[in-house]
Design an enzyme around this catalytic site. Structure first.
Site, mmCIF file in Angstrom:
data_model
loop_
_atom_site.group_PDB
_atom_site.id
_atom_site.type_symbol
_atom_site.label_atom_id
_atom_site.label_comp_id
_atom_site.label_asym_id
_atom_site.label_seq_id
_atom_site.Cartn_x
_atom_site.Cartn_y
_atom_site.Cartn_z
ATOM 1 N N ASP A 33 -1.099 -0.096 -1.774
ATOM 2 C CA ASP A 33 -2.313 0.158 -2.546
ATOM 3 C C ASP A 33 -3.304 -0.993 -2.422
ATOM 4 O O ASP A 33 -2.938 -2.167 -2.594
ATOM 5 C CB ASP A 33 -1.935 0.371 -4.021
ATOM 6 C CG ASP A 33 -3.131 0.691 -4.893
ATOM 7 O OD1 ASP A 33 -3.779 1.723 -4.635
ATOM 8 O OD2 ASP A 33 -3.414 -0.094 -5.821
ATOM 9 N N GLU B 252 -3.994 0.944 2.236
ATOM 10 C CA GLU B 252 -5.289 1.377 1.726
ATOM 11 C C GLU B 252 -6.194 0.157 1.745
ATOM 12 O O GLU B 252 -5.876 -0.863 1.127
ATOM 13 C CB GLU B 252 -5.195 1.918 0.296
ATOM 14 C CG GLU B 252 -6.547 2.358 -0.239
ATOM 15 C CD GLU B 252 -6.613 2.457 -1.752
ATOM 16 O OE1 GLU B 252 -7.550 3.086 -2.262
ATOM 17 O OE2 GLU B 252 -5.737 1.882 -2.429
#
Length: 581
Positions: A244, A281
């Site tokens: 993330d 990401e």
């Protein structure tokens, strides 16, 4: 059983295990570590007390039966008997499916989700990407406020349920990817700062103090995060990790944390003899993330490509607010640029950021599968005020166009759960904070955020209302009725083509050739002998392909093969895939 904990600033550490207190001793070989023996078995409850303070859960807890604030529990991973003989499934040629356990089914558990995995195997995806599973307060939430980075959220079923899920996926030939959060820790139930310098004020992030990757004590913090990542891959036989928001990992050391992590994962892959991969990401548009370590990169295996999403979303919807403004001027040109060059912002000026952004991606060195392409994700749906999916914004024909572009593009495709049948349910932001003050702060902050973008505060769903989560659960009766059934059949057909036609998984980004007309709203591209044509306008279009001999492999609306003039006539809001003979 041996217990150990890193607590470098403590003068005394005790272990409480099954109600019995044991004094721990300093480890003479590891600075800041404490260790000791105690009788324990699978399920034994334990915790650590520093300097006669309250008993806290283990930072490396494998299970939190009573939530983040409760005692930890011992997990004997050897007790589970794996059924599937799994050799792994690599990233090249993959199709990912992002799934949130808490809303994939009304039950919201791993076991209930496992019962629906047959749908995904039949659909044609190759990997299930689970949103974060670490424990968080309450029952329902997105999972990005998790703590206990080695444990599984108990309401989802805990460690054993995750193993059953992975086992079932592997039996069906599906790999499993897990979303992990290293850039911040949840605000509630987080006792890591009690034990050591897991956070640092040297840097700041949107969530406050940064995770300590480069300040004093950071060696152990990095080892903590890497150990957690390897545990998912080893103990649960996970096949890959989605990292993330890696742009929020602030690290000034010569060897970046991501480089160290990728080296550790590659070493584990060699040890267990199956492919393992990391997907980042990132909004940096920095190709070093997905460049090999030998060539001076960080060695991650892939990254999400938001530029492709933004160009596609703007093309489909005409939206131009926020970061979509950079793509709205000429959306089809932006889409064409991402299809051929990967990034849209490759050093170009970003009006949204008010500065230049990104750097060029070398298409001769970076394979197309290292970029993930998608029309929807949990972020792009859930971070809209109403959580409205693309199916609420455009026609079924344009949804079919989006699917055509995603599933034939030179990237690794990713779907968001329910997208494959144009789910009519929203996917909204929901929480279940047990701290009333935190719950109210999140509620007010969410409404203020969207009010600043033009939504009325009263129109923003209350994230703490159980109905918000309930509305976000998939309706599994939809795939059996129209228009959902037709969209699902189209996804299945496109996925079958992707697996059948080698040109659609060719990793050579430079081999993609694109033509488009901004005004007439059509785009066409070629990958080897496969030609893809998408007409986004409501009117039919006659497109000169220059290929007189091609047969139709798939078409949303009926399309005849091009005649001797090489012209293909495509109905409005439709896509067609052809193969040159």
């Amino acid at each position: 059983m041996q217990f150990e904990v890193w607590a470098p600033q403590a003068g005394r550490v005790t272990l409480q295990c099954d109600g019995v207190t044991h004094a721990l001793e300093r480890d003479p070989e590891r600075v800041g570590w404490w260790r000791g023996e105690a009788e324990a078995r699978d399920g034994s409850r334990y915790g650590f007390a520093l300097d006669d303070g309250p008993v806290r859960p283990d930072p490396r807890s494998r299970r939190q039966p009573d939530g983040p604030d409760g005692l930890s529990a011992v997990v004997d991973h050897e007790r589970y008997e794996w059924r599937a003989q799994w050799q792994g499934r690599p990233l090249p040629g993959a199709v990912l499916y992002e799934l949130h356990v808490g809303t994939y089914t009304p039950e919201g558990t791993l076991d209930a989700a496992a019962e629906r995995l047959g749908h995904l195997a039949e659909l044609g995806v190759t990997h299930v990407q689970l949103m974060p599973l670490c424990p968080f307060p309450g029952t329902h939430g997105w999972g990005y406020e998790g703590v206990s980075l080695w444990a599984v959220h108990e309401p989802y079923g805990g460690p054993e349920a995750l193993k059953r899920f992975v086992d079932r996926a592997h039996e069906l030939g599906l790999g499993v990817v897990l979303d992990v959060v290293h850039n911040h820790f949840g605000p509630s139930g987080n006792y890591l700062p009690v034990f050591g310098p897991y956070l640092t004020d040297t840097h700041h992030t949107p969530w406050g103090a940064a995770v300590n990757l480069d300040a004093p004590g950071s060696d152990e913090v990095r080892a903590f995060l890497i150990g957690s990542a390897l545990a998912w891959l080893r103990d649960y036989r996970i096949d890959g990790l989605r990292l993330d928001a890696v742009h929020a990992l602030v690290d000034t050391r010569a060897c970046h944390f991501l480089e160290e992590l990728s080296a550790a994962v590659d070493a584990l892959a060699a040890e267990v003899d199956r492919p393992l991969f990391l997907v980042a990401e990132s909004d940096l548009n920095d190709p070093r993330l997905i460049t090999s370590r030998d060539e001076g990169g960080f060695g991650l295996h892939a990254q999400w490509n938001d530029d492709f999403h933004h160009a596609l979303h703007t093309t489909l919807t005409g939206e131009s607010q926020g970061y979509y403004a950079d793509f709205a001027r000429a959306p089809l040109a932006g889409l064409a640029k991402t299809l051929t060059g990967g990034y849209f912002h490759d050093g170009s000026y970003s009006s949204f950021r008010q500065r230049h952004h990104g750097r060029p991606l070398d298409r001769t060195r970076v394979a197309g599968h290292r970029l993930l392409g998608y029309s929807q994700t949990h972020d792009q749906v859930g971070n809209r005020a109403q959580g409205d999916r693309l199916s609420a914004l455009v026609s079924p024909g344009l949804l079919a166009c989006a699917a055509t572009l995603v599933l034939t593009a030179p990237f690794t495709p990713m779907l968001f759960m329910g997208e494959e049948w144009a789910a009519g349910t929203p996917w909204q932001f929901f929480t279940d904070h047990t701290d009333p003050e935190l719950a109210d702060a999140v509620r007010r902050g969410r409404r203020r955020e969207f009010a600043a973008h033009g939504w009325k505060e009263e129109d923003v769903p209350d994230p703490q209302d159980p109905a918000t989560r309930d509305r976000s659960c998939l309706d599994w009766s939809e795939p059996e009725r129209e228009p959902h059934a037709r969209v699902l059949a189209w996804y299945r057909q496109l996925l079958a083509l992707r697996h059948e036609q080698p040109d659609l998984t060719d990793p050579d980004l430079a081999d993609t050739k694109v033509a488009f007309d901004e005004e007439l709203r059509w785009i066409a591209f070629r990958r080897g002998d496969v030609l893809v044509v998408v007409n986004l306008a409501p009117e039919p279009a006659a497109l000169p392909l220059g290929v007189p001999h091609a047969r139709v492999l798939a078409a949303w609306e009926p399309v005849e093969a091009p005649g001797a003039d090489g012209v293909v006539r495509v109905p409005g809001e439709s896509g067609v895939v052809l193969l040159q003979d």
